[in-house]
Design a protein around this motif. Structure first.
Motif, PDB file in Angstrom:
ATOM      1  N   ILE A   7       0.851  -1.187   0.000  1.00 29.73           N
ATOM      2  CA  ILE A   7       0.000   0.000   0.000  1.00 29.73           C
ATOM      3  C   ILE A   7       0.888   1.239   0.000  1.00 29.73           C
ATOM      4  O   ILE A   7       1.800   1.368   0.823  1.00 29.73           O
ATOM      5  CB  ILE A   7      -0.922   0.032   1.244  1.00 29.73           C
ATOM      6  CG1 ILE A   7      -1.855  -1.173   1.250  1.00 29.73           C
ATOM      7  CG2 ILE A   7      -1.721   1.332   1.278  1.00 29.73           C
ATOM      8  CD1 ILE A   7      -2.709  -1.266   2.517  1.00 29.73           C
ATOM      9  N   ASP A  90      -0.067  -2.336  -4.740  1.00 28.45           N
ATOM     10  CA  ASP A  90      -1.376  -2.881  -5.100  1.00 28.45           C
ATOM     11  C   ASP A  90      -2.477  -1.846  -4.952  1.00 28.45           C
ATOM     12  O   ASP A  90      -3.551  -1.992  -5.546  1.00 28.45           O
ATOM     13  CB  ASP A  90      -1.699  -4.091  -4.210  1.00 28.45           C
ATOM     14  CG  ASP A  90      -0.686  -5.205  -4.393  1.00 28.45           C
ATOM     15  OD1 ASP A  90      -0.775  -5.906  -5.411  1.00 28.45           O
ATOM     16  OD2 ASP A  90       0.193  -5.360  -3.524  1.00 28.45           O
ATOM     17  N   LEU A  91      -2.216  -0.804  -4.159  1.00 27.52           N
ATOM     18  CA  LEU A  91      -3.218   0.230  -3.908  1.00 27.52           C
ATOM     19  C   LEU A  91      -2.512   1.532  -3.577  1.00 27.52           C
ATOM     20  O   LEU A  91      -1.529   1.545  -2.822  1.00 27.52           O
ATOM     21  CB  LEU A  91      -4.125  -0.179  -2.745  1.00 27.52           C
ATOM     22  CG  LEU A  91      -5.200   0.827  -2.323  1.00 27.52           C
ATOM     23  CD1 LEU A  91      -6.235   1.029  -3.433  1.00 27.52           C
ATOM     24  CD2 LEU A  91      -5.890   0.366  -1.036  1.00 27.52           C
ATOM     25  N   ALA A 120      -2.071   1.047 -10.494  1.00 30.72           N
ATOM     26  CA  ALA A 120      -2.780   0.508  -9.326  1.00 30.72           C
ATOM     27  C   ALA A 120      -4.082   1.276  -9.087  1.00 30.72           C
ATOM     28  O   ALA A 120      -4.198   2.451  -9.453  1.00 30.72           O
ATOM     29  CB  ALA A 120      -1.898   0.609  -8.085  1.00 30.72           C
ATOM     30  N   PRO A 121      -5.074   0.637  -8.484  1.00 31.58           N
ATOM     31  CA  PRO A 121      -6.292   1.351  -8.096  1.00 31.58           C
ATOM     32  C   PRO A 121      -5.959   2.502  -7.144  1.00 31.58           C
ATOM     33  O   PRO A 121      -4.990   2.419  -6.373  1.00 31.58           O
ATOM     34  CB  PRO A 121      -7.123   0.276  -7.388  1.00 31.58           C
ATOM     35  CG  PRO A 121      -6.625  -1.021  -7.937  1.00 31.58           C
ATOM     36  CD  PRO A 121      -5.166  -0.805  -8.179  1.00 31.58           C
ATOM     37  N   LEU A 123      -7.472   4.930  -4.150  1.00 27.08           N
ATOM     38  CA  LEU A 123      -8.514   5.127  -3.148  1.00 27.08           C
ATOM     39  C   LEU A 123      -8.450   6.560  -2.646  1.00 27.08           C
ATOM     40  O   LEU A 123      -7.435   6.976  -2.083  1.00 27.08           O
ATOM     41  CB  LEU A 123      -8.332   4.144  -1.995  1.00 27.08           C
ATOM     42  CG  LEU A 123      -9.308   4.272  -0.819  1.00 27.08           C
ATOM     43  CD1 LEU A 123     -10.745   3.984  -1.255  1.00 27.08           C
ATOM     44  CD2 LEU A 123      -8.907   3.338   0.323  1.00 27.08           C
ATOM     45  N   PHE A 156     -10.494  -7.104  -2.796  1.00 29.51           N
ATOM     46  CA  PHE A 156      -9.985  -6.209  -1.760  1.00 29.51           C
ATOM     47  C   PHE A 156     -10.804  -6.290  -0.470  1.00 29.51           C
ATOM     48  O   PHE A 156     -10.265  -6.155   0.624  1.00 29.51           O
ATOM     49  CB  PHE A 156      -9.992  -4.757  -2.256  1.00 29.51           C
ATOM     50  CG  PHE A 156      -8.791  -4.371  -3.076  1.00 29.51           C
ATOM     51  CD1 PHE A 156      -7.881  -5.313  -3.527  1.00 29.51           C
ATOM     52  CD2 PHE A 156      -8.577  -3.033  -3.399  1.00 29.51           C
ATOM     53  CE1 PHE A 156      -6.777  -4.952  -4.279  1.00 29.51           C
ATOM     54  CE2 PHE A 156      -7.474  -2.652  -4.157  1.00 29.51           C
ATOM     55  CZ  PHE A 156      -6.571  -3.616  -4.591  1.00 29.51           C
ATOM     56  N   LEU A 266     -13.119   4.493  -4.767  1.00 25.77           N
ATOM     57  CA  LEU A 266     -12.037   3.681  -5.311  1.00 25.77           C
ATOM     58  C   LEU A 266     -12.133   3.716  -6.828  1.00 25.77           C
ATOM     59  O   LEU A 266     -13.145   3.312  -7.406  1.00 25.77           O
ATOM     60  CB  LEU A 266     -12.139   2.233  -4.815  1.00 25.77           C
ATOM     61  CG  LEU A 266     -11.076   1.262  -5.363  1.00 25.77           C
ATOM     62  CD1 LEU A 266      -9.689   1.652  -4.848  1.00 25.77           C
ATOM     63  CD2 LEU A 266     -11.406  -0.178  -4.977  1.00 25.77           C
ATOM     64  N   VAL A 268     -10.699   2.291 -10.302  1.00 23.60           N
ATOM     65  CA  VAL A 268      -9.980   1.126 -10.806  1.00 23.60           C
ATOM     66  C   VAL A 268      -9.767   1.305 -12.304  1.00 23.60           C
ATOM     67  O   VAL A 268     -10.732   1.375 -13.071  1.00 23.60           O
ATOM     68  CB  VAL A 268     -10.763  -0.178 -10.536  1.00 23.60           C
ATOM     69  CG1 VAL A 268      -9.991  -1.376 -11.088  1.00 23.60           C
ATOM     70  CG2 VAL A 268     -11.023  -0.345  -9.046  1.00 23.60           C
TER      71      VAL A 268
END
Length: 272
Positions: A7, A90-91, A120-121, A123, A156, A266, A268
């Protein structure tokens, strides 16, 4: 959730960054993930690392223990996207800057650029985290990107219930001509939704967590109304889709939705 998730949390070192930091800590605990705090300095002056570490502890407390610290230079959106790629994140977690009043969030070109370019996504944390995400709204236009958004949501947040919403439009002229036309359009939308779900080939466990929903009208307004109900704690949007979520309109409709959403968002990206 597999171990060793990564993260990346972008921070400006101020106390107002406590929301994305706190959400990252909650997710890291659930995922057994590593956290990297990234501070981007746009100035050409060298950063005092000891001062940065002291500010992090002062503003975020003992939860900084165990975090990795990265300091890079340049324009924040590009640096964040590049750093995430280098680290295999990953985020990416960022905050929404507030001004005027507590309900007025402005994301602007910085987050637009990040969502546009990051693999990466992303948030965007708006609310103060009080619990894990439990009720998620995923918007779909039946595109590959919205399919990816749903899959990422399921992976997730394995304990959350997910409402998958699609809006279909019936022209006013169709109502005037025949109610049968409207019924036929509803039937077509129902078939598209069933086909979309079937093509995902979800496990029985995941299928049980997804509640597909059709709403008539404008998707933008429908999502707004659903979020206003207070039933959801996360909105998930895919990019590269047709209609309101295409990459070409990331600066307009999707940006608007990120901006006015009262809950965390979020984003994506489907890079395929």
């Amino acid at each position: 959730m597999p171990a060793s998730k990564q993260i990346l949390v972008a921070t400006d070192l101020t106390a107002r960054g406590d929301r994305p930091f706190a959400r990252a800590k909650m997710l890291a605990d659930v995922w057994n993930a590593d956290r990297t705090l990234l501070f981007v300095n746009s100035a050409k002056t060298e950063v005092d690392i000891a001062k940065v570490e002291a500010l992090l502890v002062r503003n975020y407390g003992e939860d900084t223990e165990g975090c990795n610290l990265a300091i890079n230079y340049g324009k924040p959106p590009k640096v964040i996207a590049d750093t995430a790629l280098q680290l295999g994140s990953d985020l990416i977690i960022v905050g929404a800057a507030r001004h005027n009043n507590i309900s007025d969030f402005f994301l602007g070109t910085a987050v637009d650029h990040l969502v546009h370019h990051a693999e990466a996504p992303v948030l965007i944390v708006k609310e103060r985290p009080r619990a894990d995400y439990s009720r998620i709204l995923v918007a779909t236009d039946f595109s590959d990107c919205s399919a990816k958004a749903l899959r990422v949501s399921l992976a997730f947040f394995p304990a959350a219930q997910i409402d998958l919403v699609h809006a279909y439009h019936v022209a006013y002229e169709a109502w005037l001509k025949s109610e049968g036309v409207a019924t036929e359009m509803l039937s077509d939308a129902e078939k598209e939704l069933r086909d979309f779900m079937d093509a995902l080939n979800l496990s029985d466990t995941d299928s049980a967590r997804v509640n597909p929903r059709l709403v008539q009208g404008n998707l933008h307004q429908s999502v707004h109304n659903m979020l206003d109900s207070g039933d959801y704690d996360l909105l998930v949007l895919g990019t590269h889709g047709r209609g309101g979520f295409s990459m070409a309109t990331i600066g307009s409709r999707a940006s608007e939705m990120m901006g006015w959403s009262p809950v965390d968002v979020l984003m994506v990206r489907n890079s395929g």
